[in-house]
Design an enzyme around this catalytic site. Structure first.
Site, PDB file in Angstrom:
ATOM      1  CG  ASN A 208     -33.858  15.953   1.818  1.00  0.00           C
ATOM      2  OD1 ASN A 208     -33.112  16.052   0.361  1.00  0.00           O
ATOM      3  ND2 ASN A 208     -32.743  15.668   3.086  1.00  0.00           N
ATOM      4  CG  ASP A 276     -29.672  20.319   9.074  1.00  0.00           C
ATOM      5  OD1 ASP A 276     -28.435  20.121   8.821  1.00  0.00           O
ATOM      6  OD2 ASP A 276     -30.523  20.800   9.133  1.00  0.00           O
ATOM      7  CE  LYS A 286     -49.381   1.816   9.959  1.00  0.00           C
ATOM      8  NZ  LYS A 286     -50.595   1.361   9.536  1.00  0.00           N
ATOM      9  CG  ASP A 305     -22.052  18.566  10.614  1.00  0.00           C
ATOM     10  OD1 ASP A 305     -21.373  18.471   8.889  1.00  0.00           O
ATOM     11  OD2 ASP A 305     -22.488  20.259   9.708  1.00  0.00           O
ATOM     12  CB  ILE A 306     -21.500  13.783   7.220  1.00  0.00           C
ATOM     13  CG1 ILE A 306     -22.056  12.294   8.310  1.00  0.00           C
ATOM     14  CG2 ILE A 306     -19.955  12.352   6.552  1.00  0.00           C
ATOM     15  CD1 ILE A 306     -23.621  12.680   6.593  1.00  0.00           C
ATOM     16  CG  PHE A 324     -22.546  20.672  -2.449  1.00  0.00           C
ATOM     17  CD1 PHE A 324     -20.818  19.818  -2.780  1.00  0.00           C
ATOM     18  CD2 PHE A 324     -22.586  21.132  -3.725  1.00  0.00           C
ATOM     19  CE1 PHE A 324     -20.727  19.216  -3.679  1.00  0.00           C
ATOM     20  CE2 PHE A 324     -22.134  21.025  -5.015  1.00  0.00           C
ATOM     21  CZ  PHE A 324     -21.031  19.553  -4.746  1.00  0.00           C
ATOM     22  CE  LYS A 338     -24.582  25.949   5.709  1.00  0.00           C
ATOM     23  NZ  LYS A 338     -25.575  26.210   4.457  1.00  0.00           N
ATOM     24  CE  LYS A 342     -22.253  22.420   7.720  1.00  0.00           C
ATOM     25  NZ  LYS A 342     -22.506  21.543   7.566  1.00  0.00           N
TER      26      LYS A 342
HETATM   27  N1  CTP Z   1     -23.934  18.023   6.137  1.00  0.00           N
HETATM   28  C1  CTP Z   1     -23.278  17.090   6.665  1.00  0.00           C
HETATM   29  N2  CTP Z   1     -24.206  16.465   7.449  1.00  0.00           N
HETATM   30  C2  CTP Z   1     -24.890  16.441   8.441  1.00  0.00           C
HETATM   31  C3  CTP Z   1     -25.606  18.036   7.149  1.00  0.00           C
HETATM   32  C4  CTP Z   1     -24.720  18.277   6.588  1.00  0.00           C
HETATM   33  O1  CTP Z   1     -22.650  16.359   6.162  1.00  0.00           O
HETATM   34  N3  CTP Z   1     -25.556  16.538   9.314  1.00  0.00           N
HETATM   35  C5  CTP Z   1     -22.790  18.809   4.713  1.00  0.00           C
HETATM   36  C6  CTP Z   1     -23.429  18.377   3.392  1.00  0.00           C
HETATM   37  O2  CTP Z   1     -24.390  17.570   2.402  1.00  0.00           O
HETATM   38  C7  CTP Z   1     -23.289  19.405   2.710  1.00  0.00           C
HETATM   39  C8  CTP Z   1     -22.800  20.665   3.924  1.00  0.00           C
HETATM   40  O3  CTP Z   1     -23.017  20.048   4.989  1.00  0.00           O
HETATM   41  O4  CTP Z   1     -21.931  19.501   2.030  1.00  0.00           O
HETATM   42  C9  CTP Z   1     -24.752  21.913   4.504  1.00  0.00           C
HETATM   43  O5  CTP Z   1     -25.341  21.256   4.783  1.00  0.00           O
HETATM   44  P1  CTP Z   1     -26.476  22.404   4.221  1.00  0.00           P
HETATM   45  O6  CTP Z   1     -27.396  21.387   4.767  1.00  0.00           O
HETATM   46  O7  CTP Z   1     -26.453  23.523   3.124  1.00  0.00           O
HETATM   47  O8  CTP Z   1     -26.542  22.673   5.615  1.00  0.00           O
HETATM   48  P2  CTP Z   1     -26.648  22.843   7.421  1.00  0.00           P
HETATM   49  O9  CTP Z   1     -25.357  22.207   8.363  1.00  0.00           O
HETATM   50  O10 CTP Z   1     -27.608  22.175   7.540  1.00  0.00           O
HETATM   51  O11 CTP Z   1     -26.484  23.962   7.836  1.00  0.00           O
HETATM   52  P3  CTP Z   1     -28.039  24.892   7.690  1.00  0.00           P
HETATM   53  O12 CTP Z   1     -29.237  23.955   7.999  1.00  0.00           O
HETATM   54  O13 CTP Z   1     -27.665  25.172   9.050  1.00  0.00           O
HETATM   55  O14 CTP Z   1     -27.878  25.944   6.936  1.00  0.00           O
END
Ligand code: CTP
Length: 400
Positions: A208, A276, A286, A305-306, A324, A338, A342
């Site tokens: 990303n 995600d 490859k 999800d960390i 964040f 969120k 979480k």
């Molecule tokens: N985060 C994480 N591990 C993941 C996804 C997200 O630790 N696999 C953490 C990010 O570092 C951030 C927060 O979760 O602090 C929210 O990230 P965001 O991308 O806004 O949320 P998502 O969980 O991906 O939710 P969505 O895509 O539904 O908005």
């Protein structure tokens, strides 16, 4: 200012040793006491007399100098300092440090010290990039050694690339950060930053646009308040700040493992843009076109999800967990939901719609959401957002 601080400066045998003379001068200008140690090889580049004159101190040179052992043993010498600095840190010194060799005064002091150690590597670009040096660097990071530089540029040997010792002001900044007695002194904070890369095959990946700017600024700001920062970063555009313990990862699962390995912590800040999804059927070799014109079908699996994993830890959860939230619509509603989903303590929400110019830009406009509600902050530089947030974190951690 470094008034009253004592720096044990180990000067290694490299062409950059001449810069260490300036380092001594500037450290003393800032009020620090510098106790210099020269390796045998360093004496080929700078003389003990010039080092001693600039430091206004005796220069320590030999492990078996009995007079010194009577005056101050090497154990005491290594511990009487507030910080041990190795500049220049040659490939040889780094290798000794990584493998725990103690066969001269410098390496023995480095083994015996109970203080933080900061190294400023300096060597030819090939030597820096050599797998052995990179392996040693990983070991040293793991041992909590702080690293300033090296910089990229033209080198004395005529080559160009990373390996040149960091400039003196940069080393002073790193020393200053390492010695600062801020409100987070003695506290450990984990910061995640940057994107993750999820492999499709050995040469392709899904990523990303995160630059790592906000996470890097957070790590810097927390470091400046005295925290010991473990900075777990994906492949970001922005270089990690000096004075933090850097753990480089690529995938979300590696990031989770690195965060778990960094515990315990007083606080954790999750600024990374974690993918995600990962490709579940990633290929070990490859992927080739098969001539049929059909694209390969990628299957995805959800990444851990960390933030949620750490927020929901039964034992050893950091006292404060900050997430964040990058949103494009209904920022406050989505981010509030969120936070609850979480179970983190705070969510720093921002609007990453293209027209805001926030993603990849220098500024941020955040809403800080906690159990009490939402606090809308004015738009400001990412660095200022980080400073104010770090101060809030220090207040919260101090109050716990
Ligand atoms: N985060 C994480 N591990 C993941 C996804 C997200 O630790 N696999 C953490 C990010 O570092 C951030 C927060 O979760 O602090 C929210 O990230 P965001 O991308 O806004 O949320 P998502 O969980 O991906 O939710 P969505 O895509 O539904 O908005």
């Amino acid at each position: 200012m470094l008034t009253g601080k004592r720096v044990l400066l180990i000067i290694g045998g490299g062409i950059a040793a001449f810069k260490s003379l300036d380092l001594i001068r500037r450290l003393r200008d800032q009020g620090a006491e510098v106790v210099p140690v020269l390796t045998r090889a360093a004496e080929e580049f700078v003389t003990p007399l010039s080092v001693s004159a600039l430091a206004a101190q005796k220069v320590y040179r030999d492990l078996f100098d009995l007079t010194d052992e009577a005056e101050m043993g090497h154990i005491e010498l290594s511990r009487a300092a507030d910080l041990v600095v190795v500049a220049p840190a040659t490939a040889d010194l780094m290798a000794k440090m990584a493998s725990g060799l103690a066969n001269d005064l410098a390496s023995t002091l480095l083994m015996a010290t109970d203080k933080r150690v900061l190294i400023a590597p300096s060597m030819n670009v090939r030597m820096w990039e050599h797998p052995a040096t990179q392996r040693n660097l990983t070991v040293l990071h793991g041992d909590g050694i702080l690293v300033a530089g090296p910089d990229k540029g033209a080198m004395a040997c005529g080559e160009f690339g990373p390996g040149r010792m960091a400039e003196v002001p940069e080393i002073i900044d790193a020393i200053d950060a390492a010695l600062r007695d801020g409100p987070l002194k003695g506290r450990h904070v984990i910061v995640t930053s940057g994107p993750t890369h999820e492999p499709i095959d050995p040469v392709r990946y899904i990523a990303n646009r995160s630059s790592g700017a906000q996470g890097t600024a957070m790590a810097e700001a927390l470091r400046d308040l005295g925290a010991t920062v473990t900075f777990v970063t994906g492949p970001a555009d922005v270089a990690p700040p000096p004075g933090v313990d850097v753990v480089r990862i690529e995938t979300a699962r590696e990031m989770l493992a690195a965060v778990q390995a960094a515990h315990p912590a007083d606080a954790a800040v999750f600024a990374a843009a974690v993918a995600d999804w990962r490709v579940e059927n990633a290929s070990g070799s490859k992927m080739k076109k098969d001539g049929s014109g059909k694209a390969p079908a990628l299957e995805f699996a959800e990444n851990p999800d960390i933030l949620a994993t750490v927020s929901q830890m039964d034992e050893g959860r950091p006292g404060l967990v900050v997430g964040f939230a990058a949103e494009t619509d209904d920022v406050v509603e989505n981010a509030t939901a969120k936070r609850l989903r979480k179970q983190c303590d705070w969510i720093v929400a921002n609007d990453v719609s293209v027209e805001t110019g926030i993603m990849g830009g220098d500024e941020n406009a955040i809403v800080l959401i906690d159990a009490e509600g939402a606090d809308v902050w004015p738009r400001m530089a990412k660095r200022d957002v980080a400073r104010l947030l770090a101060q809030r974190i220090a207040d919260a951690v101090g109050a716990r």
